[in-house]
Scaffold this active site. Structure first.
Site, PDB file in Angstrom:
ATOM      1  N   ASP A  84      -7.027   4.465  -4.209  1.00  0.00           N
ATOM      2  CA  ASP A  84      -7.687   4.310  -2.908  1.00  0.00           C
ATOM      3  C   ASP A  84      -8.301   5.693  -2.653  1.00  0.00           C
ATOM      4  O   ASP A  84      -8.510   6.444  -3.621  1.00  0.00           O
ATOM      5  CB  ASP A  84      -6.650   3.902  -1.831  1.00  0.00           C
ATOM      6  CG  ASP A  84      -7.297   3.365  -0.541  1.00  0.00           C
ATOM      7  OD1 ASP A  84      -7.574   2.162  -0.466  1.00  0.00           O
ATOM      8  OD2 ASP A  84      -7.538   4.165   0.388  1.00  0.00           O
ATOM      9  N   LYS A 104       0.862  -1.188   0.000  1.00  0.00           N
ATOM     10  CA  LYS A 104       0.000   0.000   0.000  1.00  0.00           C
ATOM     11  C   LYS A 104       0.888   1.224   0.000  1.00  0.00           C
ATOM     12  O   LYS A 104       2.047   1.158   0.442  1.00  0.00           O
ATOM     13  CB  LYS A 104      -0.854   0.006   1.268  1.00  0.00           C
ATOM     14  CG  LYS A 104      -2.120   0.804   1.138  1.00  0.00           C
ATOM     15  CD  LYS A 104      -3.233  -0.033   0.574  1.00  0.00           C
ATOM     16  CE  LYS A 104      -4.456   0.798   0.264  1.00  0.00           C
ATOM     17  NZ  LYS A 104      -5.607  -0.076  -0.047  1.00  0.00           N
TER      18      LYS A 104
END
Ligand code: GLU
Length: 455
Positions: A171, A131
């Site tokens: 995201d 991430k």
């Protein structure tokens, strides 16, 4: 080893996670939730403990933190911080989104990366977990500023990623526009049209149909599977969806397609109520085309719609029945009191479209009340699963139709549901999707790590 040895071993490993990662509350929370599911796994599979698999899983393989300098429209130099945490590549290249939000710090990215490892394993696809993101706030920034920021961000990130290494996506704060600027800069620096290096691309230049809709649709498909176990469906259900970003938007559309009515959604300023059901197409236009706020939607919608500034969506449960709740905004947005309000309103099912939106207290209240609870790493895995489908299409220089891709997504969500349900049953807790998701995700990663040796 005896069960009590396993629980004290887990306590020791967790204490070490706290010691090594001070001040990262969200990462601690995400790790604790997985640890709470693992005692019986370590009892049944002593080989995991012998090879210190859990200790290794908690330590990211690589963590990159970098400066992102850029020039704003007024000619001032701005500095942000960029992150990429490459958590685990036992199952495939690191895979996971980038979050651009002012609240982002290392602990946010680590919690998201940790969740991503297990989520990606649950999809059954060949993707590891990672991430990234930045404390950059895209809100109120011009297109030019967003482009210059993305170009500067990629000028560092490009050396760490690649279709066989690490494949970022979107995201919160990172959608099609940002992926476009990031991809453009990657292409320019590397002189390679390497489509598989990023997912969530535009459909005209290597993107996959259904990727935009996939996280929201997937969460609804997962909730539908949970409802089926009680002989229920979305038909005629009254639904709350928090948030109004990409995940919330397409969750709303799919609930409506399945016969449910979404009576409220939210943004960081307040809640939009609409007893007649939100108008998806208008909402999509306001949010996606105009980059507007929910207050703009309510103004244009008129009629039954109402905007309550400063309100919290879950308090809508006090005003009437709620059958299904889909938290699709952000972490820790639904707490114990909210969960109690939902239980009192008769909620049947809660499926997490966002990552870790329910606090541990909320999860306890919901599960103790017998509410079907789908944790994010299972319920929102449709986004990353469709990213993996995008990678497949890029690798074969192919593109699939919308209905075919949506069908694949539906099958994947059904598979994840079945896998979680079966695992929970095998471990003596039927209906416990948290336990099922954690154990199933963990064992897939752990088995691959054992096979690959101590690396
Ligand atoms: N950010 C999304 C998630 O939380 C998608 C990641 C991806 O597509 O790689 O799973």
């Amino acid at each position: 080893m005896t069960p009590s040895t396993q629980s004290s071993r887990l306590a020791d490993i967790f204490a070490e996670v706290l010691r090594r990662n001070p001040g990262e509350a969200e990462f601690h929370q995400a790790a604790r939730e997985v640890f709470d599911s693992l005692e019986r796994v370590l009892e049944r599979h002593p080989q995991y403990a012998d090879a210190s698999v859990l200790e290794r899983i908690c330590e990211p393989e690589r963590q990159i933190i970098f400066r992102v300098p850029w020039v704003d429209d007024a000619g001032r130099v701005q500095i942000n911080r960029g992150f990429r945490v490459e958590f685990n590549s036992a199952l495939g290249p690191y895979k996971g989104g980038l979050r651009f939000h002012p609240s982002v710090y290392l602990g946010t990215i680590k919690f998201l990366g940790f969740e991503q490892v297990f989520k990606n394993a649950l999809t059954g696809m060949p993707i590891g977990g990672g991430k990234g993101g930045s404390d950059f706030d895209p809100k109120g920034r011009s297109d030019g500023e967003v482009m210059r920021f993305c170009q500067s961000f990629m000028t560092e990130l490009y050396r760490h990623i690649g279709e066989y290494t690490d494949v970022p996506a979107g995201d919160i704060g990172v959608g099609g526009r940002e992926i476009g600027y990031l991809f453009g800069q990657y292409k320019r620096i590397t002189n390679r049209y390497e489509s598989g290096v990023l997912t969530g691309k535009g459909v005209g230049w290597g993107g996959a149909l259904v990727r935009t809709e996939a996280t929201g649709y997937g969460a609804v498909f997962f909730a539908e599977e949970m409802l089926k176990t009680r002989g229920e469906s979305f038909e005629g259900k009254r639904v709350l969806v928090s948030g109004s970003g990409n995940v919330a938007l397409y969750a709303i559309q799919k609930v409506q397609q399945l016969g449910g009515t979404v009576v409220a959604c939210s943004d960081s300023n307040g809640v939009a109520y609409d007893e007649a059901g939100l108008d998806f197409e208008l909402l999509r236009r306001v949010k996606e085309d105009d980059r507007g706020r929910l207050a703009d939607y309510v103004e244009q919608r008129g009629g039954s719609a109402e905007y309550r500034a400063g309100a919290k969506i879950w308090s809508a449960a006090e005003a009437g029945r709620v059958d299904v709740a889909l938290p699709c905004a952000t972490q820790n947005e639904l707490d114990g009191d909210d969960a109690r309000a939902l239980v009192a309103a008769g909620v049947l099912a809660v499926a997490e479209g966002a990552n870790m939106p329910s606090t541990p207290d909320a999860v306890r209240v919901l599960t103790e009340a017998g509410v079907l609870f789908g944790p994010g790493k299972a319920a929102n895995a449709g986004g990353v699963a469709t990213s993996a489908l995008e990678m497949q299409q890029n690798a074969s220089r192919d593109s699939w139709s919308f209905p075919h891709t949506e069908e694949r997504l539906r099958e994947i969500m059904q598979g994840i549901h079945e896998n979680c349900a079966r695992t929970a049953e095998e471990y003596g807790e039927p209906g416990d999707y948290v336990l099922g998701a954690n154990i199933s995700g963990f064992t897939r990663v752990a088995d691959a790590m054992l096979a690959l040796g101590v690396i």
